[in-house]
Scaffold this motif. Structure first.
Motif, PDB file in Angstrom:
ATOM      1  N   UNK A 152     -34.845  23.624  31.240  1.00  0.00           N
ATOM      2  CA  UNK A 152     -35.393  23.006  32.445  1.00  0.00           C
ATOM      3  C   UNK A 152     -36.814  22.501  32.210  1.00  0.00           C
ATOM      4  N   UNK A 153     -37.498  23.118  31.246  1.00  0.00           N
ATOM      5  CA  UNK A 153     -38.866  22.693  30.948  1.00  0.00           C
ATOM      6  C   UNK A 153     -38.907  21.505  30.003  1.00  0.00           C
ATOM      7  N   UNK A 154     -37.746  21.012  29.621  1.00  0.00           N
ATOM      8  CA  UNK A 154     -37.687  19.880  28.707  1.00  0.00           C
ATOM      9  C   UNK A 154     -36.886  20.225  27.464  1.00  0.00           C
ATOM     10  N   UNK A 155     -36.039  19.306  27.057  1.00  0.00           N
ATOM     11  CA  UNK A 155     -35.211  19.526  25.880  1.00  0.00           C
ATOM     12  C   UNK A 155     -36.009  19.140  24.651  1.00  0.00           C
ATOM     13  N   UNK A 156     -36.213  20.106  23.751  1.00  0.00           N
ATOM     14  CA  UNK A 156     -37.006  19.849  22.553  1.00  0.00           C
ATOM     15  C   UNK A 156     -36.361  20.583  21.376  1.00  0.00           C
ATOM     16  N   UNK A 157     -37.007  20.537  20.240  1.00  0.00           N
ATOM     17  CA  UNK A 157     -36.434  21.168  19.059  1.00  0.00           C
ATOM     18  C   UNK A 157     -36.265  22.671  19.256  1.00  0.00           C
ATOM     19  N   UNK A 158     -37.207  23.291  19.983  1.00  0.00           N
ATOM     20  CA  UNK A 158     -37.142  24.736  20.187  1.00  0.00           C
ATOM     21  C   UNK A 158     -35.942  25.106  21.064  1.00  0.00           C
ATOM     22  N   UNK A 159     -35.757  24.409  22.167  1.00  0.00           N
ATOM     23  CA  UNK A 159     -34.629  24.707  23.059  1.00  0.00           C
ATOM     24  C   UNK A 159     -33.303  24.355  22.386  1.00  0.00           C
ATOM     25  N   UNK A 160     -33.281  23.282  21.600  1.00  0.00           N
ATOM     26  CA  UNK A 160     -32.039  22.932  20.901  1.00  0.00           C
ATOM     27  C   UNK A 160     -31.684  23.980  19.857  1.00  0.00           C
ATOM     28  N   UNK A 191     -21.928  18.062  27.046  1.00  0.00           N
ATOM     29  CA  UNK A 191     -22.040  16.656  27.466  1.00  0.00           C
ATOM     30  C   UNK A 191     -21.218  15.763  26.538  1.00  0.00           C
ATOM     31  N   UNK A 192     -20.480  14.828  27.097  1.00  0.00           N
ATOM     32  CA  UNK A 192     -19.681  13.948  26.231  1.00  0.00           C
ATOM     33  C   UNK A 192     -20.520  12.949  25.451  1.00  0.00           C
ATOM     34  N   UNK A 193     -21.768  12.714  25.894  1.00  0.00           N
ATOM     35  CA  UNK A 193     -22.601  11.713  25.235  1.00  0.00           C
ATOM     36  C   UNK A 193     -23.661  12.340  24.331  1.00  0.00           C
ATOM     37  N   UNK A 194     -23.521  13.624  24.008  1.00  0.00           N
ATOM     38  CA  UNK A 194     -24.479  14.284  23.116  1.00  0.00           C
ATOM     39  C   UNK A 194     -23.716  14.966  21.982  1.00  0.00           C
ATOM     40  N   UNK A 195     -23.428  14.253  20.911  1.00  0.00           N
ATOM     41  CA  UNK A 195     -22.686  14.854  19.800  1.00  0.00           C
ATOM     42  C   UNK A 195     -23.395  16.053  19.184  1.00  0.00           C
ATOM     43  N   UNK A 196     -24.738  16.084  19.283  1.00  0.00           N
ATOM     44  CA  UNK A 196     -25.491  17.173  18.661  1.00  0.00           C
ATOM     45  C   UNK A 196     -25.092  18.508  19.283  1.00  0.00           C
ATOM     46  N   UNK A 197     -24.909  18.517  20.582  1.00  0.00           N
ATOM     47  CA  UNK A 197     -24.529  19.753  21.274  1.00  0.00           C
ATOM     48  C   UNK A 197     -23.166  19.545  21.954  1.00  0.00           C
ATOM     49  N   UNK A 198     -22.290  18.855  21.286  1.00  0.00           N
ATOM     50  CA  UNK A 198     -20.989  18.527  21.858  1.00  0.00           C
ATOM     51  C   UNK A 198     -19.874  19.435  21.366  1.00  0.00           C
ATOM     52  N   UNK A 199     -18.654  18.913  21.431  1.00  0.00           N
ATOM     53  CA  UNK A 199     -17.477  19.706  21.090  1.00  0.00           C
ATOM     54  C   UNK A 199     -17.368  20.015  19.609  1.00  0.00           C
ATOM     55  N   UNK A 200     -17.978  19.144  18.776  1.00  0.00           N
ATOM     56  CA  UNK A 200     -17.862  19.356  17.338  1.00  0.00           C
ATOM     57  C   UNK A 200     -18.362  20.718  16.900  1.00  0.00           C
ATOM     58  N   UNK A 201     -19.477  21.156  17.490  1.00  0.00           N
ATOM     59  CA  UNK A 201     -20.014  22.472  17.138  1.00  0.00           C
ATOM     60  C   UNK A 201     -19.083  23.590  17.559  1.00  0.00           C
ATOM     61  N   UNK A 245     -23.446  13.079  36.700  1.00  0.00           N
ATOM     62  CA  UNK A 245     -23.127  11.707  36.308  1.00  0.00           C
ATOM     63  C   UNK A 245     -22.762  11.604  34.829  1.00  0.00           C
ATOM     64  N   UNK A 246     -23.445  12.357  33.992  1.00  0.00           N
ATOM     65  CA  UNK A 246     -23.127  12.327  32.558  1.00  0.00           C
ATOM     66  C   UNK A 246     -21.764  12.963  32.291  1.00  0.00           C
ATOM     67  N   UNK A 247     -21.400  13.980  33.083  1.00  0.00           N
ATOM     68  CA  UNK A 247     -20.109  14.631  32.881  1.00  0.00           C
ATOM     69  C   UNK A 247     -18.940  13.698  33.195  1.00  0.00           C
ATOM     70  N   UNK A 248     -19.184  12.663  33.995  1.00  0.00           N
ATOM     71  CA  UNK A 248     -18.113  11.715  34.303  1.00  0.00           C
ATOM     72  C   UNK A 248     -17.588  11.033  33.044  1.00  0.00           C
TER      73      UNK A 248
END
Length: 286
Positions: A152-160, A191-201, A245-248
């Motif tokens: 919630x404080x911002x998506x960054x390398x630490x949170x990822x 999220x379907x539009x974020x491969x970094x944190x998507x289904x592949x992992x 909206x992104x989940x759509x």
């Protein structure tokens, strides 16, 4: 002749007595002497030998060992099968209807904040007829107390990095549960539009047998549910709308989608079983 300590000593040898004739001691009658009674006329057995005395020529008895006391109850080592990638569930014969309630499954429940993922996953796990575990990625992320990177404080390398670590931990836990016959349902806002944190992992950490299902109610529903949250699980209305909206983007992805806008938790769990039965018969391509 020497005798064992404490053994009875034989009387002096008399005619007709002795070792060759077989000595018999006279009977001992307590009380006053009765006239006419012949002493020694009724032989009686000799007294038992003293402890530790072995008559000449006798074979000593084998030593008797007292049984060992029972060992105290201890926790034994229970071997556990190692966790490995989860294989795709095998479809039952065409004539049979797959029953997801009695099958060991790995399920990934996807949805935005406020979709009811955790409530549905817990209910579904609680009411199965086979052992089932629920693993929530948000719960595992919050294992980190000091230094928690709140997205919630911002998506960054630490949170990822913490998200990736939590997802990998969830995957290891799921594989170990499944290797020991315990089904798993995991929930995450993928999220379907974020491969970094998507289904592949998730596929990499759990295995190709993971069955993803999207839970996607209407925006007004997730806004109402989000308003009931507290702590860092509560998001702003703007953030909830953006995530929804992104989940759509999951529409048209080929993954099964459940709109639970008009369904309570038990009804949603029943629909989830129907969706999983179809996924077992024809696994989604993802």
């Amino acid at each position: 002749m020497q005798h064992a300590v404490g053994s009875p000593l034989p009387p002096p040898h008399q005619p007709g007595q002795g070792p060759e004739a077989g000595w018999q001691p006279a009977a001992q009658h307590p009380g006053p002497h009765r006239p006419g009674a012949h002493q020694g006329s009724a032989p009686v057995p000799p007294p038992p030998p003293a402890p530790g005395f072995t008559p000449p020529g006798a074979v000593p008895p084998a030593p008797q060992h007292a049984p060992a006391p029972p060992a105290p109850d201890t926790t034994g080592h229970v071997p556990l099968p190692p966790g490995g990638p989860v294989a795709t569930p095998s479809a039952p014969p065409a004539a049979a209807v797959p029953d997801p309630t009695t099958t060991t499954l790995a399920v990934l429940l996807i949805g935005p904040a406020g979709a009811g993922k955790t409530s549905v996953a817990k209910y579904w796990a609680d009411h199965r007829r086979v052992p089932t575990a629920h693993i929530s990625l948000d719960d595992v992320r919050e294992w980190v107390r000091s230094g928690f990177a709140d997205p919630q404080s911002g998506w960054n390398d630490h949170s990822e990095a913490q998200y990736r670590l939590a997802r990998r931990t969830c995957g290891f836990a799921a594989r170990n549960f499944l290797a020991n016959g315990i089904s798993c349902i995991l929930d995450d806002a993928v999220f379907p539009d974020r491969p970094v944190v998507g289904l592949g992992g998730w596929k990499r950490h759990v295995g190709p047998g993971l069955l993803p299902v999207v839970l996607l109610p209407g925006l007004e529903i997730v806004l109402e549910r989000n308003a009931e949250r507290t702590g860092n699980r509560r998001l702003t209305d703007e953030e909830v709308a953006r995530i929804h909206g992104r989940m759509a983007g999951w529409y048209g992805s080929g993954l099964p989608i459940i709109d639970n806008s008009q369904l309570d938790v038990p009804a949603t769990a029943r629909v989830l079983d129907d969706v999983l039965a179809r996924s077992i018969a024809s696994p989604p391509k993802w």
